[in-house]
Write a protein that holds these residues in place. Structure first.
Motif, mmCIF file in Angstrom:
data_model
loop_
_atom_site.group_PDB
_atom_site.id
_atom_site.type_symbol
_atom_site.label_atom_id
_atom_site.label_comp_id
_atom_site.label_asym_id
_atom_site.label_seq_id
_atom_site.Cartn_x
_atom_site.Cartn_y
_atom_site.Cartn_z
ATOM 1 N N ARG A 150 -8.309 -2.999 13.588
ATOM 2 C CA ARG A 150 -8.066 -1.576 13.773
ATOM 3 C C ARG A 150 -6.769 -1.331 14.540
ATOM 4 O O ARG A 150 -6.091 -0.318 14.358
ATOM 5 C CB ARG A 150 -9.242 -0.945 14.516
ATOM 6 N N ALA A 151 -6.409 -2.285 15.418
ATOM 7 C CA ALA A 151 -5.190 -2.123 16.216
ATOM 8 C C ALA A 151 -3.925 -2.394 15.422
ATOM 9 O O ALA A 151 -2.826 -2.107 15.897
ATOM 10 C CB ALA A 151 -5.249 -3.048 17.430
ATOM 11 N N ALA A 152 -4.035 -2.960 14.212
ATOM 12 C CA ALA A 152 -2.856 -3.347 13.431
ATOM 13 C C ALA A 152 -2.220 -2.129 12.770
ATOM 14 O O ALA A 152 -2.898 -1.180 12.369
ATOM 15 C CB ALA A 152 -3.240 -4.380 12.383
ATOM 16 N N ILE B 209 -4.350 -9.480 -2.297
ATOM 17 C CA ILE B 209 -4.975 -8.547 -3.241
ATOM 18 C C ILE B 209 -4.851 -7.107 -2.773
ATOM 19 O O ILE B 209 -5.122 -6.186 -3.565
ATOM 20 C CB ILE B 209 -6.454 -8.902 -3.470
ATOM 21 N N ALA B 210 -4.432 -6.908 -1.507
ATOM 22 C CA ALA B 210 -4.285 -5.534 -1.034
ATOM 23 C C ALA B 210 -3.496 -5.520 0.258
ATOM 24 O O ALA B 210 -3.577 -6.463 1.053
ATOM 25 C CB ALA B 210 -5.652 -4.881 -0.813
ATOM 26 N N THR B 211 -2.723 -4.479 0.466
ATOM 27 C CA THR B 211 -2.041 -4.239 1.735
ATOM 28 C C THR B 211 -2.124 -2.747 2.047
ATOM 29 O O THR B 211 -2.189 -1.905 1.146
ATOM 30 C CB THR B 211 -0.557 -4.655 1.675
ATOM 31 N N GLY B 212 -2.118 -2.431 3.321
ATOM 32 C CA GLY B 212 -2.162 -1.036 3.730
ATOM 33 C C GLY B 212 -2.787 -0.886 5.093
ATOM 34 O O GLY B 212 -3.097 -1.874 5.773
ATOM 35 N N THR B 213 -2.982 0.356 5.507
ATOM 36 C CA THR B 213 -3.678 0.608 6.761
ATOM 37 C C THR B 213 -5.177 0.512 6.536
ATOM 38 O O THR B 213 -5.663 0.419 5.396
ATOM 39 C CB THR B 213 -3.331 2.004 7.286
ATOM 40 N N HIS B 214 -5.921 0.573 7.613
ATOM 41 C CA HIS B 214 -7.377 0.484 7.514
ATOM 42 C C HIS B 214 -7.941 1.605 6.648
ATOM 43 O O HIS B 214 -8.755 1.366 5.738
ATOM 44 C CB HIS B 214 -7.983 0.535 8.911
ATOM 45 N N ASP B 215 -7.508 2.816 6.881
ATOM 46 C CA ASP B 215 -8.031 3.950 6.122
ATOM 47 C C ASP B 215 -7.660 3.841 4.657
ATOM 48 O O ASP B 215 -8.478 4.142 3.766
ATOM 49 C CB ASP B 215 -7.503 5.265 6.707
ATOM 50 N N GLU B 216 -6.436 3.416 4.378
ATOM 51 C CA GLU B 216 -6.006 3.276 2.976
ATOM 52 C C GLU B 216 -6.834 2.220 2.247
ATOM 53 O O GLU B 216 -7.242 2.409 1.093
ATOM 54 C CB GLU B 216 -4.523 2.897 2.925
ATOM 55 N N LEU B 217 -7.090 1.088 2.925
ATOM 56 C CA LEU B 217 -7.816 0.001 2.274
ATOM 57 C C LEU B 217 -9.285 0.340 2.059
ATOM 58 O O LEU B 217 -9.900 -0.112 1.084
ATOM 59 C CB LEU B 217 -7.674 -1.282 3.099
ATOM 60 N N LEU B 218 -9.879 1.107 2.954
ATOM 61 C CA LEU B 218 -11.274 1.504 2.757
ATOM 62 C C LEU B 218 -11.453 2.282 1.461
ATOM 63 O O LEU B 218 -12.480 2.154 0.776
ATOM 64 C CB LEU B 218 -11.770 2.337 3.940
ATOM 65 N N GLY B 219 -10.433 3.056 1.121
ATOM 66 C CA GLY B 219 -10.536 3.837 -0.092
ATOM 67 C C GLY B 219 -10.053 3.108 -1.328
ATOM 68 O O GLY B 219 -10.488 3.421 -2.437
#
Length: 594
Positions: free
Chosen positions: A549-551, A563-573
């Protein structure tokens, strides 16, 4: 290795020994000249005894001859002692040189060698085998040189005095030589087996002591004792076999010298009785036979001793033949189109471009990995076990090089830099946070030995070690204990972070930095990490939701691919696999926030 397998190895020849001696040739020449001088003084003594007997029989004065005989005797002892010292000192110098080369070699082997080779066995080759090598150089070679020089002189004078009696001696010595030669091969094989068993014993003992708490907690003391004991018994069996074969050498020398002495005394006495020879010549010849005991004994024993050292020499040369970690020759690197308009100052600190790598060529661990770590940004690298996270760290540190693709650091291919230059800009905090034996200060300054007190105080405060240092009896000069066992897991973690920060890296690699911390210390360390991000980029292998979460950016690895990159909120979706990891963490009691 069985004796049969050991026997298949190439033999160590005179050229191998001479290669070891080459750098010490001046001292060896001096020792040989001293030995020649001592042999000359020794060989003159029987001739003086012969002169005393002849002069006494003729009624001439013998006082001056006796004084000269005493002078030669004392002089020979002094010169021979000096020659032995020079040879022994030279041998020890050669062993020291071998040890220094081994130490330099074993600390610079490629990581792939450490993966295959047992560390305890490498330690054994550097310590035990190099010590045994003294048998080959400091004892075997010195005996061979001294014995050979003495033998040549004695033989020449014996032939001059009575060639027929010398042929009798030669026949007896030849018989003994055949016996000795038949056992030398067995001694060499037994020596190699013994050294290998000793190396395996050292490796197993290092394995057990390195995990002694696990051994105790698992009640495995007896199992480890049995395992290590079996290695010790193998070394014992090899040593006993070597001793049995070596015991044949002494009786062979007895046969060669004492047997021939009796025969010469019998035949020579009969010839003197029949007035076919003089008592003076026989006395001189018998004295030379007594002198012959030393050179022949030295030669036979040197052959046996050197064969015992051959096994150690083979194991040493195996290490010396291993490759060292080398920098590839610099080569021109074409700039990719995506960077055509980018200056190095604006480039990411780290960038993977279609990187493929496998510890075995046909089994890739990373398959076309691409991602970037921007400047002054905290990036979390996550994935299930075996996804390739630790391999990514190993490639960044250039413990290995990619099979395909490129890794850029500040816009430059890392293969265009020396490994030392590249690693100087990277800090690594391993999950197991090794703390070296020594003081806390020595551990903190390990990567930056010239750091001043102000710099040390800065990282102590940044890693929140101030309270720890204040309660230690000697502060930063307190011993950390073997493997840092005098410290808690969290303290070791913060020491490792402070050690990396002291070198002011451009990129800091953190392997699950909060793994050993409680909630309070985790929050303190998280603030420290955020402060660190103002000074350098961070790449964190993370499993705990708080760390992820701190990243600022999250890179998801799966099956060796990003397979994926992004912020926590972006990856959850956007990422079903990320949501799966979130669910697994939730069941483990450390749920990723939804």
């Amino acid at each position: 290795m069985t004796p049969e397998a050991a026997g298949e190895h190439s033999r160590v020849g005179p050229r191998d020994v001479l290669r070891l001696l080459y750098g010490h040739r001046r001292w060896i020449v001096l020792a040989v000249l001293l030995t020649l001088g001592a042999s000359a003084l020794s060989l003159a003594q029987p001739l003086l005894v012969k002169k005393v007997i002849e002069s006494t029989a003729a009624g001439s004065a013998v006082g001056l001859v006796i004084v000269l005989l005493v002078v030669l005797f004392v002089g020979q002892a002094l010169v021979q002692g000096l020659a032995q010292y020079v040879l022994a000192r030279t041998g020890e110098g050669i062993v020291l040189g071998v040890r220094l080369r081994l130490i330099k070699k074993v600390l610079r082997l490629p990581m792939a060698v450490y993966d295959r080779q047992r560390i305890g066995d490498l330690i054994s080759r550097t310590s035990t085998d190099s010590t045994t090598l003294r048998l080959l150089i400091a004892e075997g070679f010195t005996d061979a040189v001294t014995g050979a020089i003495g033998l040549v002189g004695v033989v020449a004078l014996m032939v001059w005095l009575d060639w027929l009696l010398f042929l009798i001696v030669l026949a007896m010595v030849a018989i003994a030589s055949v016996i000795v030669a038949s056992v030398l091969r067995g001694i060499e094989v037994a020596s190699l087996v013994t050294q290998q068993a000793t190396g395996a014993m050292t490796a197993d003992l290092e394995r057990a002591l390195g995990a002694i708490r696990t051994v105790r907690a698992s009640r495995a003391e007896q199992r480890e004792t049995d395992r290590i004991g079996s290695r010790a018994r193998s070394a014992y069996a090899g040593s006993v076999r070597m001793a049995k074969l070596d015991a044949v050498v002494a009786p062979a020398v007895e046969l060669a010298v004492k047997g021939s002495f009796l025969v010469v005394l019998l035949i020579g006495g009969m010839r003197v009785a029949e007035r076919q020879g003089s008592i003076a010549d026989l006395a001189a010849f018998l004295l030379y036979m007594i002198y012959l005991v030393g050179p022949i004994g030295m030669l036979f024993q040197s052959f046996s001793t050197m064969e015992q050292g051959v096994g150690a020499y083979r194991r040493v040369t195996e290490v010396m033949a291993m490759p060292t970690e080398q920098d590839a020759a610099p080569r021109p690197v074409s700039k990719p189109p995506s960077m055509a308009a980018t200056t190095p100052s604006g480039a990411p600190v780290l960038e993977f471009q279609d990187v493929w790598f496998g510890y075995e060529p046909r089994r890739p661990v990373l398959r076309g990995v691409s991602f970037a770590v921007p400047q002054n940004v905290q990036v979390a690298l996550i994935g299930s076990s075996g996804a390739g996270k630790s391999t990514v760290f190993a490639l960044i540190e250039r413990f290995y090089d990619p099979d395909r693709g490129r890794i850029l650091f500040d816009g430059r291919d890392i293969r265009t830099l020396s490994r030392a230059e590249h690693r100087a800009r990277i800090g690594l905090v391993e999950q197991h946070t090794p703390v070296l034996y020594g003081t806390l200060r020595e551990n903190l300054t390990y990567a930056a030995p010239d750091a001043g007190p102000d710099e040390v105080d800065r990282v102590v405060e940044l890693a929140h070690l101030t309270e720890l240092v204040s309660r230690l009896p000697r502060g930063l000069d307190t011993d950390a204990g073997e493997h840092g066992m005098a410290l808690s897991g969290g303290e070791r973690q913060r020491i490792a972070i402070a050690r990396s920060l002291l070198a002011r890296p451009r990129l800091l690699l953190l392997d699950e930095p909060t793994a050993h911390l409680d909630a309070a210390n985790e929050e303190v360390l998280r603030r420290s990490i955020r402060q660190t991000a103002d000074q350098c980029a961070l790449l964190v292998i993370a499993h705990r939701s708080s760390t992820i979460r701190a990243a600022d950016l999250i890179v998801v690895l799966h099956g060796g691919r990003v397979i994926a990159t992004g912020t926590h909120d972006e990856l959850l979706g956007a990422s079903a696999h990320y949501r799966l990891l979130a669910g697994a963490s939730r069941h483990a009691g450390d749920a990723l926030p939804r």
